[in-house]
Design an enzyme around this catalytic site. Structure first.
Site, short mmCIF file in Angstrom:
data_model
loop_
_atom_site.label_atom_id
_atom_site.label_comp_id
_atom_site.label_asym_id
_atom_site.label_seq_id
_atom_site.Cartn_x
_atom_site.Cartn_y
_atom_site.Cartn_z
N HIS A 78 -5.83 17.16 -42.34
CA HIS A 78 -6.97 16.01 -42.36
C HIS A 78 -8.41 16.87 -42.50
CE1 HIS A 78 -3.66 13.91 -40.74
NE2 HIS A 78 -3.57 14.62 -39.49
N ASP B 27 -2.07 10.79 -45.50
CA ASP B 27 -2.83 11.62 -44.53
C ASP B 27 -3.93 10.41 -44.11
OD1 ASP B 27 -5.09 12.54 -43.32
OD2 ASP B 27 -4.95 14.31 -44.29
N HIS B 28 -3.34 10.05 -42.94
CA HIS B 28 -3.80 8.62 -42.33
C HIS B 28 -5.47 8.62 -42.14
CE1 HIS B 28 -2.93 10.79 -38.61
NE2 HIS B 28 -4.06 9.87 -37.91
#
Ligand code: NAD
Length: 494
Positions: free
Chosen positions: A241, A178-179
């Protein structure tokens, strides 16, 4: 002690957009910083019949914007090997195994392997299964798999995908990207909360009025149209996110700042999300889709988007957390495309002082909202500015005793930000170190999907009145009304 990490990377989808835009530049930065030196190699695989020479050219091109020393780039590119490979063809894994073993011996890689699945998720199961059946996992080193989003499109599909992966890998070998968790200021949430007595003491329903999380994008769907139209903002941004950010904002203090302890607390927070009943969806969540404005065309007219699409390009929601700390505090979240600007921010709105002694009569006599003092707001700016801002009340300069909100502002200086690793670089480094703190764990994914599935199902069963917001705005008016009916308002207004 050398900081060099030793591993063979196998990148499935080595010709793709993600590999070229993010993975190769991130690996190069790790190389520049000495985390990768002599003992690493990369196999790029995809269907195209590229030669190693062509692949080296692609690697070099992908680093163009870094303005790096050409000799260093060439040395780095020499560690890359291309193998044409259809992931559904068992035969190709035999070639992959031979190449992996050859490179392991050639570069002294000690059996350490990282498999990066930079491909559509429907291939993940096949790849994992073949890696096991063709004995590509090594018994002597570490074997880790990095998975891109989306992790399923609902709980059922996520579980199926997870079952496929866990048939080959243990949970502690799976690194779900999950950047947002790789971003500097998202990682800073824990430092701000648990490193400062003033915040952690106030971080509860006695002092906090509401918390707002905004992930705003200025662009439309761009090249991700086909994927996005099947997903929408809720699945693309909220399930992963936004709920991850929420879990970091609301979790209790971990015993130690370790992967396992943090995961325990995040899972507790996500389990405490109050599940919505179907009949509560319409009053707690707002969906939107942009129309046309001037040169900007409507979502439904974008290239490769279904002209009758009811996909949400915007979502705002009110989320409640049923535990001792957060009971009664609404968490307002929103995200969307073609909004006023590109930014991510978190606004923690504190309760106002009960009495405004500076304007005493007005408050008591009229209950005049304007006569109340402004709330303290702690804003965590995630991007593009990275920093923290605190709004507080102070006396106006001069005669009288009127107050005015002032801002204390901290922003990382641009030199520090320029040297700060990008999310993918940070996360690749973590994966090399075997540290999955900033990756999502299965139980977190599962609870997030369960929360989101109710909303999506309700939306799928009810036709929306789209389009309902103007490009360049902050979404439909219903998003503002969602807060207004609780007596709140978005801190950021366009
Ligand atoms: P892409 O379409 O550019 O690349 C896909 C890659 O898979 C290509 O290299 C293609 O050759 C390869 N491929 C397809 N079918 C194959 C097969 N049968 N055998 C072997 N190789 C095959 O996609 P992308 O944008 O690089 O995205 C990859 C993954 O990362 C997707 O899951 C996507 O959702 C995710 N992702 C991408 C981004 C991004 O910025 N591009 C961001 C977040 C998540």
């Amino acid at each position: 002690m050398s900081k060099e990490k030793i591993a063979l990377f196998t990148i499935f989808g080595g010709t793709g957009d993600l590999a070229q835009r993010k993975l190769y530049p991130s690996l190069f930065k790790l190389y520049q910083k000495g985390y990768l030196q002599e003992h690493f190699a990369v196999i790029g695989t995809a269907r195209r019949p590229w030669t190693n020479e062509h692949y080296h050219g692609v690697i070099t091109d992908s680093l163009a914007s870094l303005n790096a020393d050409p000799a260093m780039v060439a040395k780095f590119a020499d560690h890359f090997y291309y193998q044409s490979h259809d992931v559904t063809d068992a035969q190709h894994y035999i070639t992959l195994k031979k190449l992996s073993e050859k490179l392991d011996a050639q570069y002294g890689l000690e059996g350490n392997r990282i498999f990066y699945l930079a491909m559509a998720p429907n291939f993940f199961g096949t790849i994992a299964q073949h890696l096991r059946s063709e004995n590509i996992l090594t018994p002597n080193g570490f074997n880790r798999v990095i998975i891109e989003k989306p992790f399923g499109h609902d709980f059922e599909s996520a579980k199926e995908l997870n079952d496929q992966l866990t048939a080959t890998f243990n949970e502690d070998q799976i690194y779900r990207i999950d950047h947002y968790l790789g971003k500097e200021m998202i990682q800073n949430i824990s430092a701000i909360r648990f490193g400062n007595n003033i915040w952690e003491s106030l971080w509860n329903n006695r002092y906090i009025s509401n918390i707002q999380v905004t992930l705003s994008e200025k662009l439309g769907v761009e090249e991700r149209a086909v994927y996005y139209d099947n997903s929408g903002a809720l699945r693309d941004m909220v399930q992963n996110h936004i709920l991850q950010i929420l879990s970091l904002l609301t979790m209790d203090q971990p015993v130690e700042f370790t992967e396992k302890d943090i995961d325990v607390e995040k899972v507790k927070a996500l389990r405490s999300l109050r599940p919505l009943k179907p009949e509560e969806v319409a009053t707690n969540f707002v969906r939107g889709q942009y129309g046309a404005d001037g040169d900007v065309q409507a979502y439904r007219n974008e290239d490769k988007i279904n002209p009758d699409s009811n996909t949400d390009s915007f979502v705002a929601g009110k989320i409640m957390i049923d535990n001792f700390r957060w009971s009664g505090v609404p968490f307002y979240v929103r995200t969307g495309k073609r909004l006023a600007d590109k930014f991510t921010r978190i606004d923690v709105v504190f309760k106002r002082p009960i009495v405004n002694i500076f304007n005493h009569d007005d408050v008591r006599a009229n209950d005049d909202a304007d006569a109340h003092l402004a709330p303290n707001v702690l804003t965590i700016n995630v991007e593009p500015t990275e920093g923290v801002e605190l709004q507080m009340n102070a006396k106006n300069v001069g005669q009288g005793f009127a107050t005015t909100p002032v801002k204390l502002n901290f922003a990382h200086d641009s030199a520090a930000t320029a040297n700060s690793p990008e999310a993918y670089e940070r996360l690749l480094h973590d994966a090399l170190n075997g540290d999955a703190t900033n990756f999502t764990h299965w139980k977190e994914v599962a609870y997030s999907w369960k929360f989101v599935d109710v909303i999506q199902k309700y939306w799928d069963e009810h036709t929306p009145d789209f389009p309902n917001y103007r490009p360049g705005s902050m979404g439909p008016t219903a998003s503002d009304e969602l807060l207004a009916k609780d007596g709140h308002e978005w801190v950021y207004k366009s």
